[in-house]
Structure formats: C-alpha cells, structure tokens
Design an enzyme around this catalytic site. Structure first.
Site, PDB file in Angstrom:
ATOM      1  N   VAL A 103      39.494  30.035  47.013  1.00 39.74           N
ATOM      2  CA  VAL A 103      40.848  29.876  47.525  1.00 39.74           C
ATOM      3  C   VAL A 103      41.709  31.009  46.972  1.00 39.74           C
ATOM      4  CG1 VAL A 103      42.721  28.249  47.935  1.00 39.74           C
ATOM      5  CG2 VAL A 103      40.437  27.384  47.449  1.00 39.74           C
ATOM      6  N   CYS A 104      41.201  32.201  47.093  1.00 42.72           N
ATOM      7  CA  CYS A 104      41.854  33.357  46.500  1.00 42.72           C
ATOM      8  C   CYS A 104      41.845  34.505  47.493  1.00 42.72           C
ATOM      9  CB  CYS A 104      41.103  33.758  45.235  1.00 42.72           C
ATOM     10  SG  CYS A 104      41.923  35.033  44.294  1.00 42.72           S
ATOM     11  N   THR A 105      42.930  35.236  47.530  1.00 42.47           N
ATOM     12  CA  THR A 105      42.999  36.426  48.361  1.00 42.47           C
ATOM     13  C   THR A 105      43.557  37.564  47.534  1.00 42.47           C
ATOM     14  OG1 THR A 105      45.196  35.862  49.131  1.00 42.47           O
ATOM     15  CG2 THR A 105      43.368  35.139  50.497  1.00 42.47           C
TER      16      THR A 105
END
Length: 140
Positions: A103-105
C-alpha cells in the site's frame, strides 16, 4: 555472501518502439530465468493455497483489468507476456505486486536543486520518507 561474477549484458530500450515490443529482446534473452523465477513464486503460492485456485484466479481475473491500466504500461505487459509465455495475469501481478501488498507509492520529481523522492504510505496518511539526490547517490 553470493556475488555475481561475469559479464553484464547491456540493452537499449527504444521508447519510440511500440510498447508491446520494447522488452522483447530482454525477455527473449532472459526467458529461462524469468520462467524459473515465476515457477518459484507459483510454488510458494501453492504452498499457501495448495488447491491451485490462487494461480487460477490470477490467470483468469487479472487479464480483465489490463485495459484499465495506464498506457503504455498495459501494452508493455502484454508484450512481456507474449514474449515470455508467462500468463498475462501473472505478468500484471508481478508488475503491481509492490503497490498491492505494501500500500505504498512513490513520487519522484526534480526541482532546480536536484531530484526529490517522496515515498507515500497509508500509515497515518503521512509522508513515510523523503530522499534527496545526495542521499540516493551516496546509497549506491
């Protein structure tokens, strides 16, 4: 510690080529290694879901979303699947795995002083980290 020893092959990716053809040379040259890696991941998935239903779901459901992914990346993934023989769903999964499971960008931008990279995460809705060009250069 295991170290790679040997010559490193250099490739030039022509971004003017059709997206579905850009990676064909590399995938063709590295097909054996890619297929081996994919099989290792399948074996790992089968250890957790031995029925094979997870692989079936990935291979059946994910290809339906390919045209919702941004161009040219969707076309590149189609080309990689074609050149490698790896099912399109698995190619999609490996390309979006990081975003799905962490859940990381990341956002990379350049200002007059250099490159800045922000890595965003869901944790408290705050910026997770901040890197400058000097940090990136000194880390490699």
């Amino acid at each position: 510690m295991v170290r790679f020893q040997g010559a490193v092959t250099w490739y030039t990716i022509n971004l003017d080529s059709p997206p579905s053809k850009r990676w064909t040379e590399i995938i063709t040259d590295k097909k054996k290694e890619l297929v081996s890696m994919v099989q290792a991941i399948r074996d790992l998935a089968d250890a957790f879901v031995p029925s094979g239903r997870l692989e079936e779901l990935v291979d059946r459901a994910l290809p339906m979303m390919i045209d919702t992914l941004p161009y040219p990346f969707n076309e590149e993934m189609k080309g990689i699947a074609t050149a490698s023989g790896v099912p399109l769903g698995e190619v999609i999964l490996f390309n979006i795995f990081y975003e799905i499971f962490t859940v990381c960008t990341s956002l990379v931008a350049e200002d007059p002083r250099g490159i800045l990279e922000w890595i965003l995460g869901k944790r408290d809705g705050r910026w997770m980290s901040f890197l400058t060009r000097s940090v990136l250069e000194n880390a490699t």
